[in-house]
Design an enzyme around this catalytic site. Structure first.
Site, PDB file in Angstrom:
ATOM      1  N   ASP A 125       0.824  -1.210   0.000  1.00 25.02           N
ATOM      2  CA  ASP A 125       0.000   0.000   0.000  1.00 25.02           C
ATOM      3  C   ASP A 125       0.867   1.272   0.000  1.00 25.02           C
ATOM      4  O   ASP A 125       0.824   2.031   0.975  1.00 25.02           O
ATOM      5  CB  ASP A 125      -0.898  -0.035   1.255  1.00 25.02           C
ATOM      6  CG  ASP A 125      -2.019   0.968   1.233  1.00 25.02           C
ATOM      7  OD1 ASP A 125      -2.266   1.564   0.177  1.00 25.02           O
ATOM      8  OD2 ASP A 125      -2.670   1.150   2.287  1.00 25.02           O
ATOM      9  N   GLU A 169      -2.379  10.025  -1.007  1.00 24.36           N
ATOM     10  CA  GLU A 169      -3.596   9.204  -1.125  1.00 24.36           C
ATOM     11  C   GLU A 169      -4.191   8.927   0.246  1.00 24.36           C
ATOM     12  O   GLU A 169      -5.405   8.946   0.435  1.00 24.36           O
ATOM     13  CB  GLU A 169      -3.274   7.886  -1.841  1.00 24.36           C
ATOM     14  CG  GLU A 169      -4.488   7.009  -2.141  1.00 24.36           C
ATOM     15  CD  GLU A 169      -4.798   5.972  -1.069  1.00 24.36           C
ATOM     16  OE1 GLU A 169      -5.823   5.282  -1.181  1.00 24.36           O
ATOM     17  OE2 GLU A 169      -4.001   5.850  -0.113  1.00 24.36           O
ATOM     18  N   GLU A 170      -3.322   8.637   1.214  1.00 23.80           N
ATOM     19  CA  GLU A 170      -3.770   8.273   2.551  1.00 23.80           C
ATOM     20  C   GLU A 170      -4.313   9.483   3.307  1.00 23.80           C
ATOM     21  O   GLU A 170      -3.919  10.627   3.066  1.00 23.80           O
ATOM     22  CB  GLU A 170      -2.610   7.659   3.349  1.00 23.80           C
ATOM     23  CG  GLU A 170      -1.974   6.434   2.714  1.00 23.80           C
ATOM     24  CD  GLU A 170      -2.836   5.190   2.856  1.00 23.80           C
ATOM     25  OE1 GLU A 170      -3.982   5.300   3.328  1.00 23.80           O
ATOM     26  OE2 GLU A 170      -2.348   4.109   2.504  1.00 23.80           O
ATOM     27  N   ASP A 207      -2.980  -0.904  -6.654  1.00 27.01           N
ATOM     28  CA  ASP A 207      -2.993  -0.744  -5.200  1.00 27.01           C
ATOM     29  C   ASP A 207      -3.105  -2.121  -4.539  1.00 27.01           C
ATOM     30  O   ASP A 207      -3.766  -3.028  -5.066  1.00 27.01           O
ATOM     31  CB  ASP A 207      -4.165   0.140  -4.761  1.00 27.01           C
ATOM     32  CG  ASP A 207      -3.908   0.851  -3.439  1.00 27.01           C
ATOM     33  OD1 ASP A 207      -2.889   0.537  -2.778  1.00 27.01           O
ATOM     34  OD2 ASP A 207      -4.716   1.717  -3.068  1.00 27.01           O
TER      35      ASP A 207
END
Length: 322
Positions: A125, A169-170, A207
């Site tokens: 990830d 993204e997180e 992903d």
């Protein structure tokens, strides 16, 4: 009938190309994507670190990516999409091969890691996916340098490539529409303003790849044909049980996004999306156990080969010919 015959002819020619190019993968995979080979050429092991936005480690990863593309022979053009949000500096890296192409296939992943839990690596990830992007770029570089296509900056009408490394993204605290997808939201808005969004022929997002093989569904009706082509390649190239099943329409029936990820801002802008993410997620998702000990060499190698060959196939304009 004619359409079917044309497809079979194109497939036969492409398959011959795949056979010829397997030597490349056999030689270079152990060198560039090894979990054990700690040589300077390794593209995977440097991602075995935290990569939170704006951190020293993030800047080091950005430098590694830039140095990698500087070492390639083809004219890869860099677009840095830098911006500030919530007091942090974010930076998307976009590399383009075929700057004057009339359409593009985008291959993407996020390189940032979660702020919490502290020490989170995010091997699936998405460290492994980023390393795979680098490998695919090297493959494309070698493919076109060896005269396998007319793709060049001087020609229009070809399908070009954009390799995107998303930052942010997180979520920084808790996942919401405002606290997530910082980089993809910013880049999508920028490309909409520039009119570039309409040139994206296919947007592929990687992903949670690289660990135990798990089913990867077809998530969008608009790109189910592309999913079928990728599944066909998988069955041609690998003897292991497939992860892609074109007959599984369980997610397609939802007819819309079912997973929040970096594809969302582009999907909402009308871009065809092929989302390569397993469902269900790995059991160690978003935990400290998402480390390099949970990566599997065969899985990393498989996706590197599969996506390299898939992009070459897509650049031949399969979707426009069918």
């Amino acid at each position: 009938m004619i359409r079917t015959l044309i497809w079979l002819l194109i497939w036969a020619l492409a398959t011959q190309g795949l056979i010829d190019y397997r030597d490349y993968h056999d030689e270079f995979l152990p060198r560039f994507l090894s979990l054990e080979n700690a040589s300077d050429d390794n593209l995977l092991l440097p991602f075995n670190t935290t990569r939170t936005p704006g951190s020293k480690e993030s800047l080091e990863i950005q430098k590694l990516i830039k140095n990698f593309y500087d070492g390639l022979e083809s004219p890869w053009e860099l677009e840095e999409d830098s911006f500030e949000n919530k007091g942090l500096n974010f930076n998307n890296l976009v590399y383009t091969l075929g700057a004057n192409s009339s359409s593009y296939v985008v291959l993407s992943a996020h390189y940032d890691s979660k702020v919490e839990p502290e020490g989170f690596i995010g091997a699936t990830d998405s460290a492994a996916s980023c390393a795979i992007l680098l490998y695919v770029s090297r493959f494309l570089d070698a493919f076109y340098q060896n005269g396998n296509s007319s793709l060049s900056d001087e020609k229009n009408g070809d399908v070009g490539f954009k390799i995107v490394f998303f930052d942010g993204e997180e979520s920084l605290k808790q996942w919401t529409a405002e606290d997530s997808l910082y980089g993809s939201r910013h880049l999508a808005s920028k490309w909409i303003e520039q009119g570039l969004i309409d040139k994206i022929h296919l947007f592929v997002l990687l992903d949670l790849l690289g660990s135990n093989p798990a089913p990867i569904r077809s998530y969008f009706r608009e790109t189910h044909e592309a999913y079928e082509r990728l599944a066909s390649l998988e069955s041609t190239l690998f003897k292991s049980p497939p992860q892609l099943d074109p007959m599984d329409h369980s997610i397609l029936q939802l007819n819309g996004p079912s997973i929040d990820d970096d594809h969302i801002p582009f999907y909402r802008a009308g871009v065809p999306v092929l989302h390569l993410i397993p469902w269900p997620f790995p059991s160690f998702w978003h935990t400290l156990q998402d480390d390099f000990n949970h990566l599997q060499q065969n899985e990393i190698d498989k996706w590197a080969v599969l996506l390299s060959e898939f992009l070459v196939e897509e650049s031949s304009g399969f979707a426009d010919r069918l």
